[in-house]
Enzyme design. Structure first.
Site: not given
Ligand code: AMP
Ligand code: ZN
Length: 114
Positions: A4, A100
């Site tokens: 994850c 999240h």
């Molecule tokens: P969701 O589409 O609601 O699952 O949101 C996931 C979010 O996590 C997206 O807005 C991505 O840009 C963000 N995300 C994914 N990987 C990272 C990371 N390594 N650091 C910061 N944000 C991330």
């Molecule tokens: Zn996790």
């Protein structure tokens, strides 16, 4: 949850731009921001999505709301307004399977979402 991404961030195996941390949650700036302020809040315990929360998680969930409010204030979007978003599952647009909440602000946000 070894694979994850957000658990890896919690374990510091992947860096993040941290804005807040306590024993229950971590908040960091989204790597692909959709607004001038775009911060992600996650529980430190792996929970796959909102579908997996139960009564035992109520304190954690209310804690997240309070942390979100404080982060909005510290990032100067409390007065102008902001949105707290949880994407759940495929139709909800969830791409990372670790619960999240997005805090989005710093611009006028459209409604309804796409
Ligand atoms: P969701 O589409 O609601 O699952 O949101 C996931 C979010 O996590 C997206 O807005 C991505 O840009 C963000 N995300 C994914 N990987 C990272 C990371 N390594 N650091 C910061 N944000 C991330
Ligand atoms: Zn996790």
């Amino acid at each position: 949850m070894e694979d994850c991404i957000f658990c890896k961030i919690i374990r510091r195996e992947i860096p993040c731009d941290k804005v807040y941390e306590d024993e229950k949650v971590l908040a960091f700036r989204d790597i692909n921001p959709e607004a001038p302020v775009h911060i992600i809040i996650i529980p430190k315990r792996h929970i796959a999505s909102l579908n997996e929360v139960s009564k035992e998680d109520l304190e954690l969930l209310s804690h997240i709301l309070l942390v979100a409010k404080n982060i909005a204030s510290e990032n100067k979007i409390a007065e102008t307004g902001y949105r707290l978003v949880n994407n759940c599952g495929t139709d909800g647009g969830q791409t990372v399977p670790h619960l999240h909440f997005h805090i989005l602000g710093g611009r006028s946000l459209g409604w309804p979402p796409g």
